[in-house]
Design a protein around this motif. Structure first.
Motif: not given
Length: 801
Positions: A596-620
Motif C-alpha cells: 500500500a505504501d508504494i505509489r508507482t511500480c514497474s518491472a523491466e528486463l535487461s542484461d540478457f544472455t549472449e546468443g539470442p537476438e534482442v532488439d533493445l529498442k523493442r524490449t519492455n
C-alpha cells in the motif's frame, strides 16, 4: 591379441546388453567408466552426451550404460581400451565378462567318425580353448543328448547317428565338426561296410523362387537341401549376409522397398558348400503400416477395395523454415507470415510442427538432421521452405541467411540430398513445398550428382513457381504473404490426395489475372496411393515409437514455467512465456501485488544472455506489436487493468548457455520523491529449440538410442534439466510418475495408447502459456485473426525472392 585391437562395435548385442546390466548402477557403473576415459580426449564424453545417457531411464527398456557403450562404439573405441578402463574402475565382473566375449573359442580336437559292433561303448571327444568357464553341449542330429555336458561324450551302448558338440561361453558358441557313429552286427565284420560319412554328397532339393510383392506383404523364400551331416544355411541379400537368417527359409513380414533385390542361400557342411539360384524380389508401392493394421483388424473384409481414408500415417512431422533477414541479399517479408499460418493449419491436421525463422547454413543442416530423427516407418514428413533459392540442372537449393553475395551449392542446403535422407527413414509420405525462386545461379557451375533414389512412389514436390522463374510476395497490411501461401492455405485442409489438392492450388493461381504469366505452381510427384494430409494417425506396431517421437519433439517445444518473483520491498512480479515460433519466444512481466505504501511500480528486463537476438529498442513494450510481434497480437483479449510489458527474443537456436536475464524493479514510495531500484537475476534454462543446440557441430548418431538413426528400435530422451517444465507445459504428462536416481529426478512418460493421446501431446507446440491469456482459447484461435486470414490478398506489389 588381435581380437583386442578390434572396435567396440564388433561386440554382439548380447554382450553389450550384459555389460550394460552390470554398469547400470551408481557405485561402480557407467558414470565412473565415462570418467575413466578422461585422459583419452577422442573417447571422452561431453556433458551433453552424459545427459543423454542419464535420460535413457525415461524409457522402460532404456539403459544409460547401453547408450554410453553405443557412443563409444560410434567413436571406434578399441576393446583393449574398454577393458583397461573397466579394470581402472575395478569393475572386475564386467572386465571378466568382456574377456569372455572377446577371447575366441577354438576347437582343438573334433569328434571322429567311428564304426563299432552293436552293444559297444563309444567315446566321442571334443576339446576347445577360450575364455574361462567353457561349457559343452552334445547333439544327436538336432536333439540334445541327455547328460552330454562334458568334453567327452560316452555312449553306452552306442547309438547310430550324426553327433556334434557345441562349445559355449556366455553369449558365444562354436560347433565342432560332425561325427557319424555306425553300428554293425558282428557277422558283418568280414564284409565291406559302407556308411554315411561327413563327406557324403550335398544337394539342394528345392530352389527359392522369384517373387513380385507390394509394400506390406510378407516375403517367404525357401531352400531345401539334403546332406550328411545335416547342412547349414546362410541367406544373402544383394550379396550381403542377413543377420540370423540361418534356417532353410526366411520370412520378412511387412516388406518395404528396402527389401527388394537379389536373394540367394549358401548351403554348407564342414566339407562342402553349394549356392542356391539367384532370385529377384520386386516390391512395388504400398504401406507396410497399413498391412499391419489390416492384418489385425478383424472387422475389415479382405475383399474390400482400398478407399479414401483407408491409408494411415504412423505419425506426421513437419519442418518449416523461413529465411527473411539475409546478410548479403534483399530482405524478405513473406516467410514470417507464411510459416506462421502454415504451422497453424498443419497443427490442426495433427502434425508435429517445428517452425524456424532466419537460419544460417549450419543451423539449416542441423535442423534437417533433427527433423530426420522424428521420421520413421510410415511417418508423413513435410518440409516447407520460404526464402531465396535457385535451381541448377534439376537440383534445388535453399539459401541460408549467411550465404555470401556470390553463393554456390556449397553455401546452401541441397533439397535432393534431404529427400534421399528422408527415404532412408522409410517414411510413408514425403512432401516438399518450396516457396522460392528457381532461376539459374550463374555463379554455380557445379553439377551435383545425387545418389540413387529408392523407388518408393511416395514423393510429392510442390514448387511455388516453375523452372527458371521467380516467386513473389504480396503486401497485406503490416504482414506480407507469398503468392503461393495465399492460395495454398485455402486448400490445405481439404481431404484430397496431396497431388489433387496442389493441382487445385495451381488452378486457383492460374485463374488469378495478376499472377498469370508471372508465377505458376509446378507439381512433381510419383505418389501412387491416395494419401492426403488429413489421413489419420494410427499408432505403430510398437507403442514406444509414438511415445518417444513425442518426447523428442517436446524437447524443442518446452516453455519455461511461469514464475512469481518476491522482491524485498514486498512487490510480486509474474514472468510468463509464449512461443511465436520454435525459435522465437515472448517474455511478459506483470505486477501481481504492490504494498500500500508504494505509489508507482514497474518491472523491466535487461542484461540478457549472449546468443539470442534482442532488439533493445523493442524490449519492455506495452504491446506485442510494439515489441515486434505482428502475429501474437491479442492485446484486446488481455485485461488492461493489469498492465504487462512484452519482450521478444529471436534466434534462440544460438543460445549456447542457459537463458538468464535481470528483472529490474523501479518503484516509488508515497512519502519519497526519489525512485528506488531493486534487481533480481533469473535463469530459465534453455527454452524451445535452444535445447537442441543447433549451433554445435553435428552430433554422432548411433544406431541404438535417442540421437539415433532408428526410432523404431529405441526411444529418444527428454532433457532432464527441463523435465518439470515439460510437466507444466504438456497437459498429457500430468499423470506421469517420477523415479529417483542417484543424479536427478527423471520424468517417466506413462505411454501413449490412442490417437487422442497423440493429439493431446501435439497441442502444446507454440502455444501461449495459460497465464498469458486469462482464459484458455479454443484450438482454432491459434491461427491469425479471421480478418487477417480471410482478407483478399493485394497483388499490386511483386517482390521477387
Amino acid at each position: 591379441m588381435d581380437e583386442w585391437n578390434l572396435g567396440l562395435e564388433t561386440l554382439n548385442e548380447v554382450a553389450l546388453n550384459r555389460l550394460a546390466e552390470m554398469l547400470d548402477n551408481s557405485n561402480c557403473g557407467w558414470r565412473q567408466l565415462a570418467a575413466a576415459f578422461k585422459e583419452q580426449s577422442k573417447f571422452f564424453c561431453s556433458e551433453k552426451e552424459m545427459t543423454s545417457c542419464s535420460l535413457q531411464v525415461l524409457n522402460a527398456r532404456g539403459s544409460p550404460s547401453r547408450y554410453l557403450l553405443s557412443l563409444l562404439a560410434e567413436k571406434k573405441c578399441p576393446l583393449a581400451l574398454l577393458l583397461q578402463c573397466l579394470k581402472k574402475i575395478e569393475h572386475h565382473n564386467a572386465a571378466s565378462l568382456l574377456t569372455t566375449y572377446v577371447e575366441p573359442i577354438k576347437i582343438l580336437t573334433n569328434p571322429q567318425t567311428v564304426q563299432v559292433p552293436i552293444g559297444s561303448t563309444v567315446t566321442l571327444v571334443c576339446k576347445a580353448v577360450g575364455p574361462p568357464g567353457l561349457t559343452y553341449q552334445w547333439f544327436r542330429k538336432k536333439e540334445e543328448v541327455p547328460g552330454g555336458n562334458a568334453s567327452e561324450l560316452i555312449l553306452k551302448p552306442a547309438q547310430e547317428g550324426s553327433y556334434i558338440c557345441r562349445v559355449n561361453s556366455e553369449g558365444k558358441y562354436v560347433f565342432s565338426g560332425w561325427a557319424y557313429v555306425r553300428v554293425f552286427r558282428p557277422y558283418d565284420s568280414g564284409s565291406e561296410v559302407s556308411f554315411p560319412s561327413s563327406v557324403s554328397r550335398l544337394c539342394i532339393t528345392e530352389q527359392p523362387r522369384a517373387q513380385l510383392l507390394s509394400e506390406g506383404d510378407t516375403l517367404l523364400l525357401e531352400c531345401s537341401a539334403q546332406g550328411n551331416p545335416p547342412p547349414q544355411f546362410q541367406w544373402y541379400h544383394n550379396q550381403q549376409p542377413l543377420l540370423k537368417a540361418i534356417r532353410h527359409f526366411i520370412k520378412i513380414p511387412c516388406v518395404t522397398t528396402a527389401d527388394r533385390g537379389v536373394y540367394r542361400c549358401r548351403v554348407f557342411t564342414p566339407n562342402h558348400e553349394l549356392w542356391s539360384d539367384n532370385v529377384q524380389v520386386e516390391i512395388g508401392p504400398g504401406s507396410c503400416a497399413e498391412a499391419y493394421w489390416e492384418a489385425n483388424d478383424e472387422h475389415k473384409a479382405d475383399s474390400l477395395p482400398r478407399q479414401m481414408g483407408d491409408l494411415y500415417a504412423t505419425d506426421k512431422v513437419a519442418l518449416l523454415m523461413g529465411n527473411m533477414n539475409y546478410a548479403h541479399h534483399r530482405e524478405l517479408r513473406a516467410p514470417m507470415a507464411d510459416v506462421y499460418e502454415l504451422s497453424n493449419l498443419l497443427r490442426q491436421l495433427d502434425f508435429k510442427v517445428v517452425s524456424l525463422l532466419d537460419l544460417n547454413r549450419h543451423e539449416m543442416h542441423r535442423a534437417v538432421s533433427e527433423f530426420l530423427l522424428l521420421l520413421g516407418r510410415g511417418v508423413y514428413g513435410l518440409l516447407y521452405f520460404a526464402g531465396h533459392g535457385y535451381e541448377n540442372y534439376g537440383n534445388s537449393f535453399m539459401v541460408p541467411i549467411d550465404a555470401p553475395a556470390s553463393y554456390t551449392s556449397d553455401h546452401c542446403l541441397w533439397v535432393q540430398d534431404v529427400l534421399q535422407r528422408m527415404q532412408e527413414r522409410q517414411t510413408g509420405l514425403n512432401v516438399f513445398l518450396l516457396d522460392m525462386c528457381r532461376k539459374r545461379n550463374l555463379n554455380d557451375d557445379i553439377i551435383q550428382q545425387p545418389g540413387p533414389l529408392k523407388v518408393t512412389a511416395n514423393i510429392v514436390f510442390g514448387y511455388a513457381t516453375c523452372v527458371d522463374a521467380e516467386a513473389f510476395e504480396v503486401n497485406k497490411d503490416d504482414l506480407s504473404n507469398g503468392i503461393f501461401m495465399s492460395f495454398l492455405k485455402k486448400r490445405l485442409m481439404e481431404q484430397e490426395k496431396v497431388t489433387v489438392m496442389l493441382d487445385r492450388v495451381a488452378e486457383d493461381m492460374g485463374r488469378c489475372e495478376l499472377t498469370r504469366g508471372r508465377q505458376a505452381l509446378e507439381l512433381r510427384s510419383n505418389l501412387s496411393e491416395r494419401r492426403t494430409l488429413t489421413d489419420r494417425i494410427q499408432a505403430p506396431e510398437c507403442p514406444v515409437m509414438a511415445s518417444t517421437r513425442n518426447l523428442q519433439w517436446s524437447i524443442a517445444h518446452a516453455l519455461p514455467e511461469s514464475r512469481v518473483l518476491q522482491f524485498d520491498c514486498g512487490v510480486k512480479v509474474q514472468l510468463g512465456f509464449a512461443a511465436e515460433f520454435s525459435n522465437i519466444m515472448i517474455i511478459y512481466t506483470r505486477i501481481l501485488e504492490t504494498p500500500a505504501d508504494i505509489r508507482t511500480c514497474s518491472a523491466e528486463l535487461s542484461d540478457f544472455t549472449e546468443g539470442p537476438e534482442v532488439d533493445l529498442k523493442r524490449t519492455n513494450q506495452a504491446s506485442l506489436r510494439d515489441a515486434g510481434s505482428l502475429l501474437l497480437v491479442m492485446d484486446d483479449r488481455l485485461q488492461q487493468e493489469q498492465p504487462r510489458l512484452f519482450t521478444r527474443l529471436c534466434a534462440l537456436q544460438r543460445l549456447k548457455n542457459e537463458l538468464s536475464f535481470t528483472v529490474c524493479l523501479h518503484f516509488q514510495y508515497d512519502n519519497l520523491d526519489e525512485a528506488v531500484h531493486e534487481q533480481r537475476n533469473v535463469t530459465v534454462g534453455k527454452p524451445l529449440v535452444s535445447k537442441l543446440n543447433l549451433h554445435e557441430p553435428h552430433r554422432l548418431h548411433t544406431s541404438t538410442a535417442s540421437f539415433s538413426s532408428d526410432l523404431q528400435s529405441t526411444s529418444m530422451p527428454l532433457y532432464s534439466s527441463f523435465a518439470q517444465d515439460l510437466q507444466a507445459s504438456l497437459p498429457s504428462f500430468t499423470s506421469a510418475s517420477f523415479a529417483e536416481s542417484t543424479d536427478a529426478c527423471f520424468y517417466t512418460h506413462p505411454g501413449i495408447s490412442s490417437a487422442s493421446d497423440l493429439r493431446r501431446i501435439n497441442e502444446p507446440e507454440e502455444n501461449i502459456s495459460p497465464e498469458f491469456l486469462m482464459s484458455v482459447e479454443p484450438r482454432a484461435s491459434k491461427s491469425l485473426t479471421h480478418a487477417a486470414v480471410d482478407k483478399p490478398p493485394n497483388f499490386s506489389h511483386f517482390h521477387s525472392f
